[in-house]
Design an enzyme around this catalytic site. Structure first.
Site, PDB file in Angstrom:
ATOM      1  N   ASP A 195       5.360   2.046   2.736  1.00  0.00           N
ATOM      2  CA  ASP A 195       4.280   1.072   2.776  1.00  0.00           C
ATOM      3  C   ASP A 195       3.342   1.453   3.916  1.00  0.00           C
ATOM      4  O   ASP A 195       3.690   1.307   5.095  1.00  0.00           O
ATOM      5  CB  ASP A 195       4.844  -0.335   2.978  1.00  0.00           C
ATOM      6  CG  ASP A 195       3.790  -1.429   2.809  1.00  0.00           C
ATOM      7  OD1 ASP A 195       2.595  -1.104   2.839  1.00  0.00           O
ATOM      8  OD2 ASP A 195       4.183  -2.607   2.650  1.00  0.00           O
ATOM      9  N   HIS A 196       2.155   1.937   3.555  1.00  0.00           N
ATOM     10  CA  HIS A 196       1.222   2.448   4.563  1.00  0.00           C
ATOM     11  C   HIS A 196       0.651   1.338   5.441  1.00  0.00           C
ATOM     12  O   HIS A 196       0.053   1.608   6.485  1.00  0.00           O
ATOM     13  CB  HIS A 196       0.081   3.200   3.869  1.00  0.00           C
ATOM     14  CG  HIS A 196      -0.506   4.293   4.685  1.00  0.00           C
ATOM     15  ND1 HIS A 196      -0.478   4.314   6.065  1.00  0.00           N
ATOM     16  CD2 HIS A 196      -1.143   5.437   4.324  1.00  0.00           C
ATOM     17  CE1 HIS A 196      -1.085   5.401   6.517  1.00  0.00           C
ATOM     18  NE2 HIS A 196      -1.492   6.113   5.473  1.00  0.00           N
ATOM     19  N   ARG A 197       0.811   0.090   5.056  1.00  0.00           N
ATOM     20  CA  ARG A 197       0.389  -1.001   5.928  1.00  0.00           C
ATOM     21  C   ARG A 197       1.232  -1.026   7.200  1.00  0.00           C
ATOM     22  O   ARG A 197       0.765  -1.456   8.264  1.00  0.00           O
ATOM     23  CB  ARG A 197       0.537  -2.344   5.210  1.00  0.00           C
ATOM     24  CG  ARG A 197      -0.294  -2.499   3.934  1.00  0.00           C
ATOM     25  CD  ARG A 197      -0.007  -3.838   3.287  1.00  0.00           C
ATOM     26  NE  ARG A 197       1.418  -3.981   2.985  1.00  0.00           N
ATOM     27  CZ  ARG A 197       2.018  -5.131   2.712  1.00  0.00           C
ATOM     28  NH1 ARG A 197       1.317  -6.258   2.713  1.00  0.00           N
ATOM     29  NH2 ARG A 197       3.308  -5.174   2.443  1.00  0.00           N
TER      30      ARG A 197
ATOM     31  N   ALA B 112       0.868  -1.185   0.000  1.00  0.00           N
ATOM     32  CA  ALA B 112       0.000   0.000   0.000  1.00  0.00           C
ATOM     33  C   ALA B 112       0.900   1.229   0.000  1.00  0.00           C
ATOM     34  O   ALA B 112       1.256   1.768   1.054  1.00  0.00           O
ATOM     35  CB  ALA B 112      -0.917  -0.012   1.219  1.00  0.00           C
TER      36      ALA B 112
END
Length: 233
Positions: free
Chosen positions: A193-195, A19
């Protein structure tokens, strides 16, 4: 070509499996430019010459000790944090792009990083990179300013969770103490990575990087000795 095919597969895999989000910032490099100029003048015998990429690599490497989630990756349901800091540098070569790795960048003095970078670039552009030269990176720096770019949204070098892009340094008008002055400014972009990494945490990383680059005296000791700064919450 085989290289272009491999790049295409890796880029699509990176976009499809993470993400990705990119945050931007602008850093006043005026004092850093003066600091580097003085450093080169004081040590004209040292080759290769220290570049802004070297300075940014060192700053990021030390900050990754303070922000370990940017030195991590997701493996299934687990978050894995690397115990070492190995910074990849994006290098343009005929037909594509490679990312050789400066190993233990947080423990190297600035002159050692410059020598390491120069050796990797020479091997990359002469087709002599070994598999070990491109394996094990935990974070990547991409200097798109080296070919005239100001800012870009880079694609993560999976499985890494973060990549910093740096633009060219340009003279621009800026307001300081109510006055319009000419300063040396540089755009940065941090893709993450927004996760794993929240926007606020990524923003704090950019702010800390800006703090060091805008006040190079804070970096003096660990740039010369290789000792990282004391981490702060």
């Amino acid at each position: 070509t085989a290289m272009r095919r491999a790049i295409a597969q890796r880029m699509m895999q990176s976009l499809q499996s993470t993400a990705q989000m990119t945050g931007f910032g602008r850093i006043d490099m005026t004092d850093a430019v003066a600091w580097r100029t003085a450093l080169l003048a004081a040590h004209p015998e040292v080759e290769p010459r220290v570049t802004y990429t070297d300075i940014v690599v060192k700053a990021c490497a030390c900050l990754l000790r303070e922000f370990p989630e940017l030195n991590s990756f997701i493996d299934g349901d687990d978050v894995v944090t690397w115990t070492d800091v190995h910074v990849g540098i994006a290098v343009s070569v005929d037909g594509g792009l490679v990312v050789p790795v400066i190993r233990h960048a947080d423990r190297l003095a600035l002159a050692d990083i410059a020598a390491y970078r120069q050796a990797l670039i020479e091997r990359a552009r002469s087709g002599r990179l070994a598999p070990a030269d491109v394996e094990g990176g935990t974070f990547t720096v991409s200097n798109f300013g080296s070919y005239g770019g100001d800012f870009e949204t880079a694609i993560l070098n999976a499985p890494q969770s973060a990549l910093l892009g740096i633009g060219r340094i340009t003279e621009e008008p800026a307001v300081r103490d109510g006055q319009i002055v000419i300063r040396r400014l540089m755009m940065i972009s941090l893709t993450f990575d927004h996760r794993l990494i929240d926007g606020a945490r990524a923003g704090r990383f950019r702010a800390r990087l800006r703090e060091y680059l805008e006040h190079p005296a804070l970096m003096q000791g660990w740039l010369e000795s290789g000792d990282p700064p004391e981490a702060r919450p």
